[in-house]
Write a protein that holds these residues in place. Structure first.
Motif, PDB file in Angstrom:
ATOM      1  N   VAL A  62     -36.254 -34.582  29.073  1.00  0.00           N
ATOM      2  CA  VAL A  62     -36.188 -34.982  27.658  1.00  0.00           C
ATOM      3  C   VAL A  62     -37.181 -34.162  26.831  1.00  0.00           C
ATOM      4  O   VAL A  62     -38.372 -34.131  27.130  1.00  0.00           O
ATOM      5  CB  VAL A  62     -36.497 -36.496  27.516  1.00  0.00           C
ATOM      6  N   PHE A  63     -36.688 -33.484  25.812  1.00  0.00           N
ATOM      7  CA  PHE A  63     -37.553 -32.706  24.916  1.00  0.00           C
ATOM      8  C   PHE A  63     -38.045 -33.605  23.781  1.00  0.00           C
ATOM      9  O   PHE A  63     -37.278 -34.029  22.911  1.00  0.00           O
ATOM     10  CB  PHE A  63     -36.803 -31.495  24.352  1.00  0.00           C
ATOM     11  N   ASP A  64     -39.341 -33.867  23.818  1.00  0.00           N
ATOM     12  CA  ASP A  64     -40.030 -34.766  22.896  1.00  0.00           C
ATOM     13  C   ASP A  64     -40.795 -33.869  21.912  1.00  0.00           C
ATOM     14  O   ASP A  64     -41.888 -33.413  22.208  1.00  0.00           O
ATOM     15  CB  ASP A  64     -40.951 -35.637  23.774  1.00  0.00           C
ATOM     16  N   VAL A  65     -40.157 -33.589  20.787  1.00  0.00           N
ATOM     17  CA  VAL A  65     -40.710 -32.585  19.864  1.00  0.00           C
ATOM     18  C   VAL A  65     -41.524 -33.277  18.759  1.00  0.00           C
ATOM     19  O   VAL A  65     -41.013 -34.147  18.043  1.00  0.00           O
ATOM     20  CB  VAL A  65     -39.583 -31.715  19.257  1.00  0.00           C
ATOM     21  N   HIS A  66     -42.783 -32.892  18.668  1.00  0.00           N
ATOM     22  CA  HIS A  66     -43.738 -33.479  17.724  1.00  0.00           C
ATOM     23  C   HIS A  66     -43.993 -32.477  16.600  1.00  0.00           C
ATOM     24  O   HIS A  66     -44.680 -31.477  16.797  1.00  0.00           O
ATOM     25  CB  HIS A  66     -45.034 -33.812  18.496  1.00  0.00           C
ATOM     26  N   LEU A  67     -43.429 -32.765  15.442  1.00  0.00           N
ATOM     27  CA  LEU A  67     -43.569 -31.849  14.309  1.00  0.00           C
ATOM     28  C   LEU A  67     -44.837 -32.155  13.519  1.00  0.00           C
ATOM     29  O   LEU A  67     -44.956 -33.234  12.930  1.00  0.00           O
ATOM     30  CB  LEU A  67     -42.366 -31.981  13.366  1.00  0.00           C
ATOM     31  N   MET A  68     -45.754 -31.211  13.505  1.00  0.00           N
ATOM     32  CA  MET A  68     -46.934 -31.325  12.638  1.00  0.00           C
ATOM     33  C   MET A  68     -46.750 -30.277  11.545  1.00  0.00           C
ATOM     34  O   MET A  68     -47.440 -29.261  11.487  1.00  0.00           O
ATOM     35  CB  MET A  68     -48.205 -31.090  13.459  1.00  0.00           C
ATOM     36  N   ILE A  69     -45.737 -30.536  10.711  1.00  0.00           N
ATOM     37  CA  ILE A  69     -45.373 -29.589   9.650  1.00  0.00           C
ATOM     38  C   ILE A  69     -45.153 -30.360   8.358  1.00  0.00           C
ATOM     39  O   ILE A  69     -44.723 -31.512   8.376  1.00  0.00           O
ATOM     40  CB  ILE A  69     -44.099 -28.780  10.009  1.00  0.00           C
ATOM     41  N   THR A  70     -45.454 -29.696   7.252  1.00  0.00           N
ATOM     42  CA  THR A  70     -45.282 -30.345   5.956  1.00  0.00           C
ATOM     43  C   THR A  70     -43.804 -30.283   5.529  1.00  0.00           C
ATOM     44  O   THR A  70     -43.090 -29.347   5.869  1.00  0.00           O
ATOM     45  CB  THR A  70     -46.266 -29.707   4.947  1.00  0.00           C
ATOM     46  N   GLU A  71     -43.337 -31.329   4.868  1.00  0.00           N
ATOM     47  CA  GLU A  71     -41.929 -31.469   4.481  1.00  0.00           C
ATOM     48  C   GLU A  71     -40.975 -31.178   5.645  1.00  0.00           C
ATOM     49  O   GLU A  71     -40.189 -30.223   5.607  1.00  0.00           O
ATOM     50  CB  GLU A  71     -41.611 -30.571   3.275  1.00  0.00           C
ATOM     51  N   PRO A  72     -41.053 -31.985   6.680  1.00  0.00           N
ATOM     52  CA  PRO A  72     -40.235 -31.746   7.881  1.00  0.00           C
ATOM     53  C   PRO A  72     -38.735 -31.731   7.594  1.00  0.00           C
ATOM     54  O   PRO A  72     -37.958 -31.113   8.335  1.00  0.00           O
ATOM     55  CB  PRO A  72     -40.606 -32.915   8.804  1.00  0.00           C
ATOM     56  N   GLU A  73     -38.316 -32.387   6.484  1.00  0.00           N
ATOM     57  CA  GLU A  73     -36.879 -32.430   6.143  1.00  0.00           C
ATOM     58  C   GLU A  73     -36.269 -31.034   6.045  1.00  0.00           C
ATOM     59  O   GLU A  73     -35.080 -30.847   6.235  1.00  0.00           O
ATOM     60  CB  GLU A  73     -36.648 -33.240   4.854  1.00  0.00           C
ATOM     61  N   ARG A  74     -37.100 -30.021   5.767  1.00  0.00           N
ATOM     62  CA  ARG A  74     -36.592 -28.650   5.639  1.00  0.00           C
ATOM     63  C   ARG A  74     -36.098 -28.078   6.964  1.00  0.00           C
ATOM     64  O   ARG A  74     -35.293 -27.148   6.997  1.00  0.00           O
ATOM     65  CB  ARG A  74     -37.694 -27.723   5.103  1.00  0.00           C
ATOM     66  N   TYR A  75     -36.611 -28.599   8.075  1.00  0.00           N
ATOM     67  CA  TYR A  75     -36.360 -27.949   9.366  1.00  0.00           C
ATOM     68  C   TYR A  75     -35.773 -28.855  10.447  1.00  0.00           C
ATOM     69  O   TYR A  75     -35.560 -28.396  11.564  1.00  0.00           O
ATOM     70  CB  TYR A  75     -37.666 -27.345   9.895  1.00  0.00           C
ATOM     71  N   ILE A  76     -35.529 -30.121  10.125  1.00  0.00           N
ATOM     72  CA  ILE A  76     -35.066 -31.057  11.154  1.00  0.00           C
ATOM     73  C   ILE A  76     -33.801 -30.575  11.855  1.00  0.00           C
ATOM     74  O   ILE A  76     -33.706 -30.580  13.084  1.00  0.00           O
ATOM     75  CB  ILE A  76     -34.902 -32.465  10.545  1.00  0.00           C
ATOM     76  N   GLU A  77     -32.811 -30.125  11.080  1.00  0.00           N
ATOM     77  CA  GLU A  77     -31.536 -29.681  11.690  1.00  0.00           C
ATOM     78  C   GLU A  77     -31.795 -28.572  12.711  1.00  0.00           C
ATOM     79  O   GLU A  77     -31.212 -28.561  13.793  1.00  0.00           O
ATOM     80  CB  GLU A  77     -30.569 -29.145  10.618  1.00  0.00           C
ATOM     81  N   ARG A  78     -32.667 -27.661  12.363  1.00  0.00           N
ATOM     82  CA  ARG A  78     -32.903 -26.518  13.257  1.00  0.00           C
ATOM     83  C   ARG A  78     -33.638 -26.918  14.532  1.00  0.00           C
ATOM     84  O   ARG A  78     -33.408 -26.324  15.592  1.00  0.00           O
ATOM     85  CB  ARG A  78     -33.638 -25.404  12.512  1.00  0.00           C
ATOM     86  N   PHE A  79     -34.523 -27.916  14.448  1.00  0.00           N
ATOM     87  CA  PHE A  79     -35.180 -28.371  15.685  1.00  0.00           C
ATOM     88  C   PHE A  79     -34.199 -29.138  16.560  1.00  0.00           C
ATOM     89  O   PHE A  79     -34.273 -29.066  17.793  1.00  0.00           O
ATOM     90  CB  PHE A  79     -36.436 -29.199  15.380  1.00  0.00           C
ATOM     91  N   LEU A  80     -33.247 -29.824  15.945  1.00  0.00           N
ATOM     92  CA  LEU A  80     -32.214 -30.489  16.746  1.00  0.00           C
ATOM     93  C   LEU A  80     -31.324 -29.437  17.399  1.00  0.00           C
ATOM     94  O   LEU A  80     -30.989 -29.533  18.580  1.00  0.00           O
ATOM     95  CB  LEU A  80     -31.395 -31.449  15.867  1.00  0.00           C
ATOM     96  N   ASP A  81     -30.974 -28.401  16.646  1.00  0.00           N
ATOM     97  CA  ASP A  81     -30.165 -27.309  17.206  1.00  0.00           C
ATOM     98  C   ASP A  81     -30.890 -26.634  18.373  1.00  0.00           C
ATOM     99  O   ASP A  81     -30.274 -26.214  19.344  1.00  0.00           O
ATOM    100  CB  ASP A  81     -29.869 -26.232  16.147  1.00  0.00           C
ATOM    101  N   ALA A  82     -32.209 -26.527  18.268  1.00  0.00           N
ATOM    102  CA  ALA A  82     -32.984 -25.844  19.315  1.00  0.00           C
ATOM    103  C   ALA A  82     -33.077 -26.665  20.599  1.00  0.00           C
ATOM    104  O   ALA A  82     -33.425 -26.125  21.652  1.00  0.00           O
ATOM    105  CB  ALA A  82     -34.385 -25.526  18.797  1.00  0.00           C
TER     106      ALA A  82
END
Ligand code: DX5
Ligand code: ZN
Length: 216
Positions: A62-82
């Motif tokens: 299971v890939f448990d991805v912890h985003l420490m990024i500002t305005e994560p809404e900009r990149y959520i789709e791409r982290f799911l794709d990854a």
């Protein structure tokens, strides 16, 4: 409740990342914690999409991805794709938490909301119904190898009271075989560990952390 260990590759030897990821999976850790830092939300930069999609080809863990990024809404789709299976973002990093959760859930993935040590649990309470996990940081986000902040256990106890027993409460930062039992007793069930897994023998460290919890 079953305790899930999620080793953080932030402390891995990146020249051997693939081998170390396989070793974590072979040692029986159920999750792999992947820390993404943007140099804005936190004063450090880690790695992004290409690293995640390359190690995704190696294992089903299971890939448990912890985003420490500002305005994560900009990149959520791409982290799911990854390849993220569980995608966690910080309450302090966005005013669009609701949208972020829906973006993750609409792709059939698990949504987590993280709070830094000084953020009260009020920041997650309005979203508990839709969330799969809350991450209570036990260090200031940004770096591995820091000292565990024990005061966070009060938030874990309070949150566990609110959620009941089946909800996922994760902790992240400064956890080792000597202190892992305290947050678990307070109510945490998903435990991130970076340096205490990757320093020395990965397999022995995972066994040690798992054994410490098994005695509870
Ligand atoms: C810190 C990261 C952690 C880090 C934990 O911002 O979120 O996941 O890798 O490392 P340790 O276990 O060494 O504190
Ligand atoms: Zn983390």
């Amino acid at each position: 409740m079953e305790i899930i260990l999620s080793p953080s590759i932030l402390s891995a030897d990146f020249s051997e990342l693939g081998e170390q990821v396989k070793e974590v999976a072979a040692a029986g850790a159920p999750w792999l914690h992947i820390d993404v830092m943007d140099g804005v939300f936190v004063p450090n930069i880690s790695f992004g999409f290409p690293i995640i999609s390359s190690i995704r080809t190696l294992t089903d863990i299971v890939f448990d991805v912890h985003l420490m990024i500002t305005e994560p809404e900009r990149y959520i789709e791409r982290f799911l794709d990854a390849g993220a299976d569980v995608l966690t973002f910080h309450a302090e990093a966005t005013d669009k938490a609701e949208e972020c959760i829906e973006m993750i859930k609409s792709r059939g993935k698990k949504a987590g909301l993280a709070i830094s040590p000084n953020t009260p649990i009020d920041a997650v309470v309005p979203y508990l119904d839709r969330l799969d996990m809350v991450l209570c940081m036990t260090v200031e986000p940004g770096y591995g190898g820091q000292v565990y902040i024990k005061a966070v256990e009060e938030k874990i106890t309070a949150l566990r009271k609110l959620t009941g027993k089946d909800f996922n409460i994760q902790i992240d930062g400064g956890v080792n075989a000597d202190n892992i039992t305290e947050p678990v007793k307070a109510g945490a069930n998903i435990i991130v560990a970076g340096s205490s897994v990757f320093k020395g023998s990965i397999i022995d460290n995972i066994k040690g952390l798992t054994a410490a919890c098994a005695q509870l």
